[in-house]
Design a protein around this motif. Sequence first.
Motif, mmCIF file in Angstrom:
data_model
loop_
_atom_site.group_PDB
_atom_site.id
_atom_site.type_symbol
_atom_site.label_atom_id
_atom_site.label_comp_id
_atom_site.label_asym_id
_atom_site.label_seq_id
_atom_site.Cartn_x
_atom_site.Cartn_y
_atom_site.Cartn_z
ATOM 1 N N VAL A 137 0.818 -1.222 0.000
ATOM 2 C CA VAL A 137 0.000 0.000 0.000
ATOM 3 C C VAL A 137 0.850 1.270 0.000
ATOM 4 N N ILE A 138 2.181 1.118 -0.102
ATOM 5 C CA ILE A 138 3.065 2.285 -0.031
ATOM 6 C C ILE A 138 2.768 3.311 -1.122
ATOM 7 N N ASN A 139 2.318 2.871 -2.282
ATOM 8 C CA ASN A 139 2.069 3.793 -3.388
ATOM 9 C C ASN A 139 0.619 4.273 -3.468
ATOM 10 N N GLU A 140 -0.219 3.876 -2.507
ATOM 11 C CA GLU A 140 -1.612 4.316 -2.521
ATOM 12 C C GLU A 140 -1.719 5.744 -1.997
ATOM 13 N N PRO A 141 -2.572 6.568 -2.612
ATOM 14 C CA PRO A 141 -2.752 7.946 -2.132
ATOM 15 C C PRO A 141 -3.233 7.972 -0.683
ATOM 16 N N GLY A 142 -2.743 8.928 0.073
ATOM 17 C CA GLY A 142 -3.185 9.102 1.453
ATOM 18 C C GLY A 142 -2.491 8.165 2.421
ATOM 19 N N ILE A 143 -2.737 6.888 2.272
ATOM 20 C CA ILE A 143 -2.189 5.906 3.212
ATOM 21 C C ILE A 143 -0.735 5.574 2.916
ATOM 22 N N GLY A 144 -0.298 5.772 1.663
ATOM 23 C CA GLY A 144 1.044 5.372 1.254
ATOM 24 C C GLY A 144 2.172 5.963 2.080
ATOM 25 N N PRO A 145 2.202 7.298 2.280
ATOM 26 C CA PRO A 145 3.288 7.882 3.081
ATOM 27 C C PRO A 145 3.340 7.360 4.510
ATOM 28 N N VAL A 146 2.174 7.100 5.103
ATOM 29 C CA VAL A 146 2.146 6.558 6.459
ATOM 30 C C VAL A 146 2.714 5.143 6.475
ATOM 31 N N ALA A 147 2.310 4.328 5.498
ATOM 32 C CA ALA A 147 2.837 2.964 5.410
ATOM 33 C C ALA A 147 4.346 2.977 5.219
ATOM 34 N N ALA A 148 4.849 3.889 4.391
ATOM 35 C CA ALA A 148 6.290 3.975 4.145
ATOM 36 C C ALA A 148 7.043 4.317 5.420
ATOM 37 N N ARG A 149 6.487 5.228 6.200
ATOM 38 C CA ARG A 149 7.153 5.611 7.442
ATOM 39 C C ARG A 149 7.149 4.472 8.450
ATOM 40 N N ILE A 150 6.060 3.730 8.506
ATOM 41 C CA ILE A 150 6.000 2.580 9.416
ATOM 42 C C ILE A 150 6.982 1.503 8.981
ATOM 43 N N VAL A 151 7.077 1.237 7.682
ATOM 44 C CA VAL A 151 8.046 0.255 7.187
ATOM 45 C C VAL A 151 9.461 0.681 7.562
ATOM 46 N N GLU A 152 9.769 1.958 7.389
ATOM 47 C CA GLU A 152 11.095 2.461 7.751
ATOM 48 C C GLU A 152 11.379 2.234 9.228
ATOM 49 N N LEU A 153 10.388 2.511 10.066
ATOM 50 C CA LEU A 153 10.562 2.307 11.501
ATOM 51 C C LEU A 153 10.740 0.829 11.831
#
Length: 375
Positions: A137-153
């Motif tokens: 879901v990293i590339n989905e609008p809205g939720i994508g940036p949050v998912a990317a940050r959680i993956v990074e963490l």
Amino acid sequence: MADHRQLTAIEIEGFTSIRSARVEFGAMNVLIGANGAGKSNFAQAFEFLCRISEGLLNLFVGRNGGASALINDGMDSQRISLKLMAPPNSYQADLVATPNEELIFDDEVLTHHSPGGQEPWTRSIGQGHRESRLTEVINEPGIGPVAARIVELLQGCRVYHFHDTSSDAPVKRLTPAADNIALRADAGNIAAVLLRLQTSELRADKAAYRRIVGAIRLVAPFFRDFVLEPDRTDRILLRWRQQGAEAVLSGDQMSDGALRFACLATLLLQPKPPALVVLDEPELGLHPVAIGLIADLLRAVSTKSQVLIATQSVTLMNQFSVDDLIVVGQREGSSVFARPNAAALKNWLDEYSLGELWEKNIIGGPGSLSSALDA
């Protein structure tokens, strides 16, 4: 450290010896407690989260004895729940056991609280899947940036173990020189990482290499420098020279304590340490002088990363403040966690060190939690 990488709390339910716990996080977090209290299990929860983010949930489950070995014996249902709070985001994984000893997602949830005061939103990203859908879901609008940050963490939640110094230890084996981006959890690629720092054109990398060598010399005065030369197949072995000699020595010819310290120094002095540094008993096999130096390095790295260590070393404990401590004990067969009550301990601390208070069972020494802890 950027705000979105700042972990403020973790909630754990049904994982190994932890029936239910919420632990608040600071920059420095020092777990203390008796053998079997649950310190290593708490650290393992972070490794579990890291594997989830890598799509390796059930590989981790299989290597650790199956779902039944990871689920708390006192739970009525066969499930594990893990939740990380990293404002403005949070992530929750609810997992249930299958008949074939795997774990699947009963739910996987992202939450975002907008700094602008807008209404927070919560979204489930699926149920019934065997591996995390975060990367999907990293590339989905809205939720994508949050998912990317959680993956990074989550991918920064590695638990580093440098205990193995046997003749076949990963740190003593040949490793591809290209495997040099991040230090592995077992330091198996330490020679490649050191070579990158040594030969880098970046001033910060070269300075980090010099600091690592200088730190090792403080605890091992005979140490001169590393010899870092890939072979014809572009693989590299950890080798070194001692002061006043030209002979090249292997990792096997370095003392266990010096080798463990070299791994710790490389982890803590690299220019870009992980967002979360998790170490289980980093003091093992180290001289008291080396333990003091490791404490200095841990405090320094905690200014840009969060640090979680589990220890039973009085020497190491004495290097930190009461506010850094998290006391782990057992209550009705389950691990419980509490921060010491600094006000209640004030008079004690005027006369005794933290290590002495732990040995006296004032701040949760072997066997129990004490009344000097917050409820």
